[in-house]
Design an enzyme around this catalytic site. Structure first.
Site, mmCIF file in Angstrom:
data_model
loop_
_atom_site.group_PDB
_atom_site.id
_atom_site.type_symbol
_atom_site.label_atom_id
_atom_site.label_comp_id
_atom_site.label_asym_id
_atom_site.label_seq_id
_atom_site.Cartn_x
_atom_site.Cartn_y
_atom_site.Cartn_z
ATOM 1 N N ASP A 47 0.662 -1.270 -0.065
ATOM 2 C CA ASP A 47 -0.101 0.103 0.251
ATOM 3 C C ASP A 47 0.869 1.354 -0.073
ATOM 4 O O ASP A 47 0.405 2.384 0.621
ATOM 5 C CB ASP A 47 -0.787 0.170 1.257
ATOM 6 N N LYS A 95 1.677 2.118 -5.086
ATOM 7 C CA LYS A 95 2.447 1.843 -6.357
ATOM 8 C C LYS A 95 1.321 1.931 -7.340
ATOM 9 O O LYS A 95 1.928 2.419 -8.499
ATOM 10 C CB LYS A 95 2.753 0.132 -6.093
ATOM 11 N N GLY A 112 -4.563 -4.333 -3.840
ATOM 12 C CA GLY A 112 -5.450 -3.277 -4.199
ATOM 13 C C GLY A 112 -4.767 -2.004 -4.408
ATOM 14 O O GLY A 112 -4.035 -1.332 -3.476
ATOM 15 N N HIS A 113 -4.823 -1.625 -5.789
ATOM 16 C CA HIS A 113 -4.090 -0.557 -6.373
ATOM 17 C C HIS A 113 -4.857 0.647 -6.703
ATOM 18 O O HIS A 113 -5.762 0.265 -7.731
ATOM 19 C CB HIS A 113 -3.022 -0.891 -7.406
ATOM 20 N N GLN A 142 1.943 -5.936 -3.140
ATOM 21 C CA GLN A 142 2.679 -6.277 -1.671
ATOM 22 C C GLN A 142 3.518 -5.207 -1.450
ATOM 23 O O GLN A 142 3.973 -4.220 -2.096
ATOM 24 C CB GLN A 142 2.862 -7.567 -1.463
HETATM 25 P P1 GDP Z 1 -0.709 0.387 -3.480
HETATM 26 O O1 GDP Z 1 -1.193 -1.086 -3.094
HETATM 27 O O2 GDP Z 1 0.712 0.385 -3.301
HETATM 28 O O3 GDP Z 1 -1.102 0.541 -4.898
HETATM 29 O O4 GDP Z 1 -1.387 1.491 -2.449
HETATM 30 P P2 GDP Z 1 -3.082 1.402 -2.111
HETATM 31 O O5 GDP Z 1 -3.849 1.941 -3.171
HETATM 32 O O6 GDP Z 1 -3.417 0.351 -1.489
HETATM 33 O O7 GDP Z 1 -2.964 2.599 -0.838
HETATM 34 C C1 GDP Z 1 -2.445 3.845 -1.383
HETATM 35 C C2 GDP Z 1 -3.551 4.927 -0.686
HETATM 36 O O8 GDP Z 1 -3.072 6.185 -0.695
HETATM 37 C C3 GDP Z 1 -4.756 5.143 -1.751
HETATM 38 O O9 GDP Z 1 -5.686 5.365 -1.226
HETATM 39 C C4 GDP Z 1 -4.104 6.040 -2.784
HETATM 40 O O10 GDP Z 1 -5.087 6.751 -3.658
HETATM 41 C C5 GDP Z 1 -3.702 7.291 -1.685
HETATM 42 N N1 GDP Z 1 -2.564 7.761 -1.967
HETATM 43 C C6 GDP Z 1 -1.505 7.261 -3.147
HETATM 44 N N2 GDP Z 1 -0.481 8.340 -3.111
HETATM 45 C C7 GDP Z 1 -0.664 9.427 -2.132
HETATM 46 C C8 GDP Z 1 -0.131 10.579 -1.746
HETATM 47 O O11 GDP Z 1 0.863 11.008 -2.350
HETATM 48 N N3 GDP Z 1 -0.998 11.067 -0.863
HETATM 49 C C9 GDP Z 1 -2.149 10.793 -0.231
HETATM 50 N N4 GDP Z 1 -2.753 11.674 0.643
HETATM 51 N N5 GDP Z 1 -2.718 9.677 -0.760
HETATM 52 C C10 GDP Z 1 -2.178 8.957 -1.693
HETATM 53 P P1 IMO Z 2 -0.798 -4.084 -2.235
HETATM 54 O O1 IMO Z 2 -0.355 -4.629 -3.617
HETATM 55 C C1 IMO Z 2 -0.776 -4.472 1.994
HETATM 56 C C2 IMO Z 2 -0.927 -8.443 3.724
HETATM 57 C C3 IMO Z 2 -2.149 -9.059 4.572
HETATM 58 C C4 IMO Z 2 -1.452 -9.996 5.582
HETATM 59 C C5 IMO Z 2 -0.444 -10.692 4.630
HETATM 60 C C6 IMO Z 2 -0.603 -11.950 4.119
HETATM 61 O O2 IMO Z 2 -2.090 -3.293 -2.398
HETATM 62 O O3 IMO Z 2 0.185 -3.210 -1.533
HETATM 63 P P2 IMO Z 2 -2.281 -12.615 1.890
HETATM 64 O O4 IMO Z 2 -3.624 -12.340 1.766
HETATM 65 O O5 IMO Z 2 -1.305 -12.049 1.050
HETATM 66 O O6 IMO Z 2 -2.164 -14.261 2.350
HETATM 67 O O7 IMO Z 2 -2.129 -11.666 3.305
HETATM 68 O O8 IMO Z 2 -0.174 -9.686 3.685
HETATM 69 N N1 IMO Z 2 -1.064 -8.241 2.371
HETATM 70 C C7 IMO Z 2 -1.035 -6.652 2.137
HETATM 71 N N2 IMO Z 2 -0.974 -5.693 2.728
HETATM 72 N N3 IMO Z 2 -0.868 -4.558 0.581
HETATM 73 C C8 IMO Z 2 -0.942 -5.536 -0.072
HETATM 74 O O9 IMO Z 2 -1.246 -5.433 -1.370
HETATM 75 C C9 IMO Z 2 -1.323 -6.757 0.482
HETATM 76 N N4 IMO Z 2 -1.106 -7.979 0.274
HETATM 77 C C10 IMO Z 2 -1.034 -8.771 1.155
HETATM 78 O O10 IMO Z 2 -2.658 -7.815 5.093
HETATM 79 O O11 IMO Z 2 -1.079 -9.545 6.483
HETATM 80 MG MG MG Z 3 -2.775 -1.722 -1.886
#
Ligand code: GDP
Ligand code: IMO
Ligand code: MG
Length: 429
Positions: free
Chosen positions: A13, A16, A40-41, A230
């Site tokens: 998270d 990316k 979840g991107h 991840q």
């Molecule tokens: P990922 O899994 O690495 O793609 O990241 P996620 O989408 O799960 O989580 C990142 C969260 O932060 C999402 O809700 C994005 O919309 C948000 N986000 C990404 N970059 C920024 C930033 O620079 N500032 C803020 N406030 N939110 C951001």
């Molecule tokens: P993105 O790509 C954050 C965490 C889960 C748990 C551990 C194992 O959005 O960054 P799993 O379902 O893979 O067996 O869970 O890894 N986890 C993540 N945490 N971002 C993710 O993906 C994750 N994918 C798995 O919360 O601790």
């Molecule tokens: Mg994510």
């Protein structure tokens, strides 16, 4: 040409998805190489927000080819839901989407197994996203898995049923009663039905021998960005085992998950948040269980994109960041969510750990939270909004100090700073 890599340096998270979307115009191909719908991107632009689980984050650019590589595992139902959502938003994902025949399927019973194992673990549960990731990768390495390329075989249904029976026996052994268990709001039989409908959909999509496609594309001078899921600290080998995911999330995973040789790896972009978060169980040395942690969660809207769970929050951990940079061969850094620190008097950064009366700057084999304490440096916050800054020349001096401090500690330049969720909220150095 070489394959550039973008991946997370923390516990996932890191933002990316947003950064891949920002960089997509510079690439011909975006390719996911591992993980599955545990990812979840999030991508935001024009007041719209999309969360992708399986589909690469380059899908919003009409000119870009998006590949789901052999290292990815696919839940047909979730994948189809993503396609439908994109279509409802007038995005034709199918046109530019290619799926590796060697990518494995997550079966509905893999999801039941994930829940079974987590239940059985009780207090020591991993905190899995319950998307069937562990069980599906287990079947892959046990050589029992079913691949995308198998769905047109005459014995596909027979193989499915055999594997399902094996799973149901295990579930029975654990005495897990799944009759009323809901998978994404559906009973097992409903989920299974929709999963098979989604398989029909996948039969109409383009499947390829992605390793040939990718290597041929490199020969043809096409630029490729591999998109990680991840984060490094969730890597099955190098993360805080057993609180990890079941794939190799690091640069080496690109070689396995796309079929590119190590000498074909180019730039490695390491994405990290300006602080740290973790969702699920496991050690987290700089975790804040106080109101500062609450403030980070609140300002950063730190709730899981896939599960909605609150994310644990804490200060930036340089020891962990250096470890991730080492494992991945990071060539440049991207810092996200700097704006979340807008209104903090002081910002702490842990540069070392206090461990058994010693000061250490490595991650020990086991990370018992109570013995491992962060050794903090305190920097002054910038106390102003940076959300609308687009030029590096205009950043506050304190943010510049923060960046310099990190660069000095880790020895790698921070090239991009993200200051908000929208595609436009980006500063390049
Ligand atoms: P990922 O899994 O690495 O793609 O990241 P996620 O989408 O799960 O989580 C990142 C969260 O932060 C999402 O809700 C994005 O919309 C948000 N986000 C990404 N970059 C920024 C930033 O620079 N500032 C803020 N406030 N939110 C951001
Ligand atoms: P993105 O790509 C954050 C965490 C889960 C748990 C551990 C194992 O959005 O960054 P799993 O379902 O893979 O067996 O869970 O890894 N986890 C993540 N945490 N971002 C993710 O993906 C994750 N994918 C798995 O919360 O601790
Ligand atoms: Mg994510």
């Amino acid at each position: 040409m070489k394959v550039d890599v973008l991946l997370g340096l923390q516990w996932g998270d890191e933002g990316k998805g947003k950064i891949v979307d920002v960089l997509t115009p510079e690439y011909d191909i975006i390719a996911r190489f591992q993980g599955g719908p545990n990812a979840g991107h999030t991508i935001e632009f024009d007041d719209k927000k999309f969360i992708l689980h399986t589909i690469p984050s380059g899908i919003f650019n009409e000119k870009t080819i998006n590949i789901i590589g052999n290292g990815v595992i696919i839940d047909a139902y979730i994948f189809n839901k993503e396609l439908i959502n994109l279509k409802n938003n007038n995005i034709d994902a199918e046109k530019n989407l290619l799926i590796s025949k060697k990518a494995h399927l997550i079966l509905p019973t893999h999801r039941l197994l994930d829940a079974t194992y987590e239940n059985a673990k009780g207090k020591s549960k991993i905190g899995s996203t319950l998307k069937g990731i562990g069980p599906a990768y287990t079947d892959k390495t046990a050589r029992d898995g079913i691949r995308i390329g198998n769905i047109n075989n005459p014995d596909f249904k027979k193989n499915y049923n055999n594997l399902k029976q094996k799973h149901l026996q295990i579930i029975d052994f654990y005495k897990f009663d799944y009759t009323e268990y809901l998978i994404d709001g559906l009973l097992f039989s409903e989920y299974e039905e929709k999963w098979f409908e989604a398989i029909e959909k996948i039969r109409t999509l383009k499947t390829i021998d992605s390793e040939y496609f990718i290597n041929q594309s490199l020969k043809n001078n096409k630029s490729i960005l591999a998109e990680g899921a991840q984060g490094t600290l969730l890597d099955v080998d190098f993360g805080s085992y057993p609180f990890v995911t079941s794939s190799n999330t690091i640069t080496a995973g690109v070689c396995i998950g796309l079929g590119v040789a190590p000498n074909r790896i180019g730039n490695v972009f390491g994405v990290f948040k300006a602080y740290c978060t973790r969702v699920g169980s496991g050690p987290f040395p700089t975790e804040l269980s106080d109101e500062t942690g609450e403030k980070l969660r609140d300002k950063g809207n730190e709730f899981g994109s896939t599960t909605g769970r609150p994310r644990r929050c804490g200060w930036l951990d340089i020891t962990a960041l250096k470890y991730s940079i080492m494992l991945n061969g990071v060539t440049s850094l991207i810092m996200t969510k700097a704006d979340v620190l807008n209104h903090f008097e002081n910002i702490n950064i842990s540069t070392k750990y206090k461990y058994n009366n010693d000061i250490i700057d490595y991650i020990p084999f086991e990370l018992p939270d109570e013995k491992l304490n962060p050794d903090y440096n305190i920097l002054k916050g910038w106390n102003t909004s940076i959300d609308n800054i687009t030029s590096f020349d205009n950043i506050p001096a304190e943010l510049s100090d923060y960046i310099n401090f990190i660069e000095h500690q880790v020895g790698i330049p921070i090239k991009i700073i993200s200051v908000g969720p929208d595609r436009k909220q980006i500063i390049r150095k």
